[in-house]
Design an enzyme around this catalytic site. Structure first.
Site, short mmCIF file in Angstrom:
data_model
loop_
_atom_site.label_atom_id
_atom_site.label_comp_id
_atom_site.label_asym_id
_atom_site.label_seq_id
_atom_site.Cartn_x
_atom_site.Cartn_y
_atom_site.Cartn_z
CB SER A 157 -0.96 -0.06 1.18
OG SER A 157 -1.99 0.90 1.06
CG ASP A 253 -6.98 -2.12 -3.83
OD1 ASP A 253 -7.30 -0.92 -3.78
OD2 ASP A 253 -5.91 -2.55 -3.36
CG HIS A 283 -5.95 -1.87 0.05
ND1 HIS A 283 -5.06 -1.64 -0.98
CD2 HIS A 283 -5.45 -1.25 1.14
CE1 HIS A 283 -4.07 -0.90 -0.52
NE2 HIS A 283 -4.26 -0.66 0.76
#
Length: 316
Positions: A157, A253, A283
């Site tokens: 991320s 996502d 995610h």
């Protein structure tokens, strides 16, 4: 889960029962509206959620804390390793730290046989851009100076953003040391008007509204910098000379398309890159690896990617 997206995917069909069990358990401790809490409140509930999913460290991994370049880090050492993985944790540049990804880093070390160093870069709003990148780079530069052998950059991320940003910045500065980068559902600054940004704008776990919040906090309410790969690696004008790149994303996502765009940019510049967009996942699915077969496969992709580029292989 957000509502109102035109032609919103049927997530009850795309996501299987194992992943829904994970999502519901995750949301019970870190609710979808957590971004509405004060920053300290967000950090408290995020840390509590991480403890719920935390797994015991595998045996054979020695763990110690020390600073590199003035940045707190945690070192996971495996006997006989001559490869170091520099890992940047996720959390939107706002939450997370050494504890939140402790078990993930320990498992990477145990399964690859490489040392792993987790970097505790400064978080926003206390540290706004480019401070988070400056910490990421300072730690990397000190690690490269301190340790011999090859280096793999990795992160999930926001940490995937930092890993890629460091890889871009390292060209001409730390040449020949980075043998690869493995980016896990990274946010790389892609085009938000198309692809997964539209299709999965209201996906479980991460929405476009969430991304807007994290972006604002990361830059302290200022305008996003233009054409600065330290902020958005996809904004770079030169993708040549980057290390072999493995990108692993989750289908459900909004950030998934960044994996495709980054792979294409690296390959167009003559580099090696591969993108895996794993079906039916959301995610932050790394934490579901012990609850979901699909998430376990996702983590296997990550482990294989790190092992391959760390050993100088490119089987893709």
């Amino acid at each position: 889960m957000g509502k109102g997206c035109v032609n919103e995917p049927d997530y009850r069909r795309l996501i299987d029962a194992e992943m829904w069990a994970y999502i519901e358990r995750y949301d019970a401790s870190y609710p979808p509206d957590a971004v509405d809490l004060p920053i300290e409140g967000q950090r408290d509930v995020y840390d509590a959620m991480c403890k719920i999913f935390h797994q015991p460290r595998p045996s054979g991994v020695a763990v110690s804390d020390r600073a590199f370049g003035g940045v707190p880090c945690r070192v996971y050492e495996v006997a006989g390793s001559d490869v170091t993985v520099v890992y940047y944790h996720g959390g939107g540049f706002v939450v997370g730290g050494l504890e939140s990804h402790d078990d993930i880093c320990a498992e990477i070390a145990a399964r690859t046989g490489f040392d792993v160093i987790s970097v505790d870069y400064g978080l926003a709003p206390e540290v706004t851009f480019p401070g988070c990148f400056d910490d990421a780079w300072a730690a990397f530069d000190a690690i490269a100076t301190d340790r011999s052998g090859d280096i793999v950059l990795a992160g999930d991320s926001a940490g995937g953003n930092l890993a890629a940003a460091v890889a871009h910045h390292a060209r001409g500065r730390v040449d020949g040391r980075v043998t690869g980068q493995v980016l896990i559902y990274p946010g790389l600054g892609g085009d938000t008007t198309k692809g997964s940004y539209l299709k999965h704008a209201n996906a479980p776990h991460l929405t476009m509204a969430d991304l807007a919040f994290y972006r604002t906090v990361r830059i302290g309410g200022a305008e996003p910098p233009e054409d600065d790969p330290r902020y958005a690696p996809l904004s770079d004008s030169d993708f040549s000379g980057l290390p072999p790149t493995v990108v692993v994303t989750a289908e459900c996502d909004p950030l998934a398309s960044d994996g495709e765009s980054y792979r294409d940019a690296v390959m167009l510049a003559g580099g090696n890159a591969v993108w895996f967009n794993e079906p039916g996942l959301v995610h932050a699915c790394l934490r579901a690896r012990n609850m979901s077969k699909r998430a376990a496969v996702f983590f296997d992709r990550v482990i294989d990617g790190i092992a391959n580029v760390g050993q100088g292989r490119w089987p893709y």
